[in-house]
Design an enzyme around this catalytic site. Structure first.
Site, PDB file in Angstrom:
ATOM      1  N   ARG A  58     -20.962 -17.775 -55.468  1.00  0.00           N
ATOM      2  CA  ARG A  58     -21.297 -18.763 -54.517  1.00  0.00           C
ATOM      3  C   ARG A  58     -22.308 -19.302 -55.163  1.00  0.00           C
ATOM      4  NH1 ARG A  58     -25.405 -18.010 -49.265  1.00  0.00           N
ATOM      5  NH2 ARG A  58     -26.780 -17.869 -50.770  1.00  0.00           N
ATOM      6  N   TYR A  84     -32.900 -23.271 -49.006  1.00  0.00           N
ATOM      7  CA  TYR A  84     -32.148 -22.122 -48.712  1.00  0.00           C
ATOM      8  C   TYR A  84     -31.218 -21.792 -49.882  1.00  0.00           C
ATOM      9  CZ  TYR A  84     -28.582 -19.026 -47.915  1.00  0.00           C
ATOM     10  OH  TYR A  84     -27.649 -18.049 -48.316  1.00  0.00           O
ATOM     11  N   ASP A  90     -22.647 -22.658 -49.451  1.00  0.00           N
ATOM     12  CA  ASP A  90     -23.205 -22.593 -48.186  1.00  0.00           C
ATOM     13  C   ASP A  90     -23.895 -23.988 -47.815  1.00  0.00           C
ATOM     14  OD1 ASP A  90     -24.778 -19.673 -46.392  1.00  0.00           O
ATOM     15  OD2 ASP A  90     -23.930 -21.618 -45.533  1.00  0.00           O
ATOM     16  N   HIS A 112     -24.918 -23.990 -44.900  1.00  0.00           N
ATOM     17  CA  HIS A 112     -26.122 -23.669 -44.031  1.00  0.00           C
ATOM     18  C   HIS A 112     -26.488 -24.522 -42.791  1.00  0.00           C
ATOM     19  CE1 HIS A 112     -29.459 -20.508 -43.881  1.00  0.00           C
ATOM     20  NE2 HIS A 112     -28.551 -19.745 -44.248  1.00  0.00           N
ATOM     21  N   GLU A 172     -18.954 -23.463 -46.632  1.00  0.00           N
ATOM     22  CA  GLU A 172     -19.512 -22.489 -45.487  1.00  0.00           C
ATOM     23  C   GLU A 172     -20.237 -23.236 -44.301  1.00  0.00           C
ATOM     24  OE1 GLU A 172     -21.300 -18.761 -46.737  1.00  0.00           O
ATOM     25  OE2 GLU A 172     -22.230 -18.431 -44.781  1.00  0.00           O
ATOM     26  N   GLU A 223     -21.272 -16.779 -39.189  1.00  0.00           N
ATOM     27  CA  GLU A 223     -22.302 -15.681 -39.450  1.00  0.00           C
ATOM     28  C   GLU A 223     -23.227 -15.671 -38.245  1.00  0.00           C
ATOM     29  OE1 GLU A 223     -23.903 -16.952 -43.011  1.00  0.00           O
ATOM     30  OE2 GLU A 223     -25.794 -17.074 -42.303  1.00  0.00           O
ATOM     31  N   ARG A 252     -16.782 -15.608 -40.751  1.00  0.00           N
ATOM     32  CA  ARG A 252     -18.033 -15.218 -41.435  1.00  0.00           C
ATOM     33  C   ARG A 252     -18.678 -14.063 -40.635  1.00  0.00           C
ATOM     34  NH1 ARG A 252     -19.649 -14.448 -45.563  1.00  0.00           N
ATOM     35  NH2 ARG A 252     -21.822 -15.322 -45.682  1.00  0.00           N
ATOM     36  N   GLU A 310     -18.657 -10.721 -49.094  1.00  0.00           N
ATOM     37  CA  GLU A 310     -19.991 -11.283 -49.523  1.00  0.00           C
ATOM     38  C   GLU A 310     -20.746 -10.088 -49.974  1.00  0.00           C
ATOM     39  OE1 GLU A 310     -22.608 -13.225 -46.707  1.00  0.00           O
ATOM     40  OE2 GLU A 310     -24.110 -13.825 -48.209  1.00  0.00           O
ATOM     41  N   TRP A 324     -32.307 -24.890 -40.894  1.00  0.00           N
ATOM     42  CA  TRP A 324     -32.856 -24.448 -42.378  1.00  0.00           C
ATOM     43  C   TRP A 324     -31.511 -23.826 -43.249  1.00  0.00           C
ATOM     44  CZ3 TRP A 324     -32.660 -19.128 -43.929  1.00  0.00           C
ATOM     45  CH2 TRP A 324     -33.181 -18.716 -45.168  1.00  0.00           C
TER      46      TRP A 324
END
Ligand code: CS2
Ligand code: MG
Length: 410
Positions: A147, A159, A218, A220, A244, A270, A291, A347, A410
């Site tokens: 990643r 992040y 990601d 995020h 992601e 996630e 995820r 991951e 974030w």
């Protein structure tokens, strides 16, 4: 085999973890992870005040009945705290059942569908040069999928990129987004600067590492749907394994717009905690990878249901595995990864030395592939003496503000 004792163990070796330990009248014990980053004590209370009293005397073999009882008898359904608490019970019961059967847990989930579990590691750098060094360090550690998270010129801290200027390899192993402080730390964000910069990062990475290396990124949750569509399209030449959390997915229809504009594979979930969060984006094939972690979606029993639903739409697993998933939650993921057919990738952010002293584990990481090991159960034991050395410490994930002061994801 009845549940005789239920203990909620909170420990903070490298970060806070919440572990449920069940002990049966036959002496067999099981562990479950209930860690919810930044809200750990909410799960501790949910377990201690509302679940533990209901477990004593229950038949430990009745995993599905216990799951349905805890889910439906609470009346108030779903949500991260509830589903992390139910997950801790569910995984501990699966650990017990597999130990009683004398088998590693994956054998009870259908046996092995593969010889190893492809893992991806977290490379990052405040600058592109630091990032390239971090990728090299991860390749030297054996990772075959990586990643990529980068700083953005003009932004202080964002992040996925550690602020510490330490050796990239060490920093990544101990990059812990939650910061031990009485209040969340404020970071800054500028989506337009991020969108201008990221394609140049992947241009540099592909130039140095070639077209083959599987690369993930990601987003995020920080982009609008049209910004996500633009980024997905601009990253197509760099052939990502996945992009992601390209946009906050409470609005599941948003993924329709992204899907119309880009073939970059999408990974979401996630922060989801039940199959209902996924219903539309799986049925409309708006994502390519699920995820969720075992810990945040009600345990092995419920995440298995989500992944079986996803399999009907050719969607694969990409189980969440940052450092705030404990070694118990990680082990549960590995047993599920090994057994399901629609596995995608796992991951893997290695935990720190103190954490590995508290949680004794049997999993292996060899040449980029993980394996849960052959020990009966999950293959993880918790050293309560070591755990008692690291009491809980208040810690929160950061949050973002834009230049004008507006709070932002974030
Ligand atoms: C991240 C997580 O690993 C990831 O994909 O999104 O590290 C996330 O930031 C943390 O789990 C939050 O606790
Ligand atoms: Mg993520």
């Amino acid at each position: 085999m009845l549940i005789e004792k239920a203990e909620v163990i909170v420990t903070s070796p490298d970060r806070n973890f919440v572990t449920l330990k069940l002990t049966t009248d036959s002496g067999i014990t099981g562990l479950g992870d209930g860690t919810l980053n930044g809200r750990e004590l909410s799960v501790v209370s949910y377990l201690n005040d509302h679940v533990v009293p209901l477990l004593i005397g229950r038949d430990a073999h009745r995993i599905e009945d216990t799951w349905q009882f805890l889910y439906r008898s609470a009346y108030w359904r779903r949500g991260p705290v509830t589903m992390a608490a139910i997950a801790a019970v569910d995984v501990a019961l699966w650990d017990i059942k597999a130990k009683a059967a004398g088998m590693p847990l994956y054998q009870l989930l259908g046996g092995a569908s593969r010889t190893g579990i492809l893992a991806y590691g977290h490379a990052s750098g405040a600058s592109t040069d630091e990032l390239l060094d971090s990728i090299r360090a991860h390749q030297e550690q054996g990772f075959q999928a990586i990643r990529v998270q980068s700083g953005v010129p003009g932004l202080r801290a964002i992040y996925g990129v550690s602020a510490a200027k330490t050796d990239a390899a060490v920093v990544e192993h101990h990059y812990e987004p939650a910061q031990r402080a009485a209040r969340p730390v404020e970071e800054d964000w500028d989506t337009r600067a991020y969108l201008r910069h990221l394609p140049t990062v992947f241009e540099a990475v592909r130039h140095h590492f070639g077209p083959e290396l599987p690369l993930l990124h990601d987003g995020h949750h920080r982009m609008t749907p049209v910004q996500a569509a633009r980024l997905g399209k601009e990253l197509e030449p760099y052939d990502l394994f996945w992009l992601e959390d390209c946009t906050p997915a409470e609005n599941q229809e948003a993924l329709r717009l992204v899907r119309q504009h880009t073939t970059t594979p999408l990974a979401i979930g996630e922060v989801f905690n039940s199959v209902w969060d996924y219903r539309q984006i799986i049925a409309e094939q708006l994502i390519d990878y699920v995820r969720s972690s075992v810990t945040h979606t009600g345990g092995i029993s419920h995440l298995r249901k989500i992944l079986d639903f996803a399999a009907q739409y050719q969607i694969k697993s990409g189980i969440h595995g940052p450092t705030d998933i404990s070694p118990v939650g990680m082990a549960a993921a590995l047993h599920l990864d090994l057994a399901i057919h629609n596995f995608g990738i796992q991951e893997y952010m290695p935990h720190g030395e103190r954490t590995n002293r508290v949680f004794e584990q049997s999993f292996t990481f060899t040449d980029g592939y993980l394996h849960p090991g052959e020990r009966p159960g999950l293959g993880v034991e918790l050293d309560v003496d070591q755990a008692s050395r690291y009491p809980y410490q208040t810690a929160y994930l950061p949050f973002n503000r834009l230049k004008d002061g507006t709070v932002h994801d974030w």
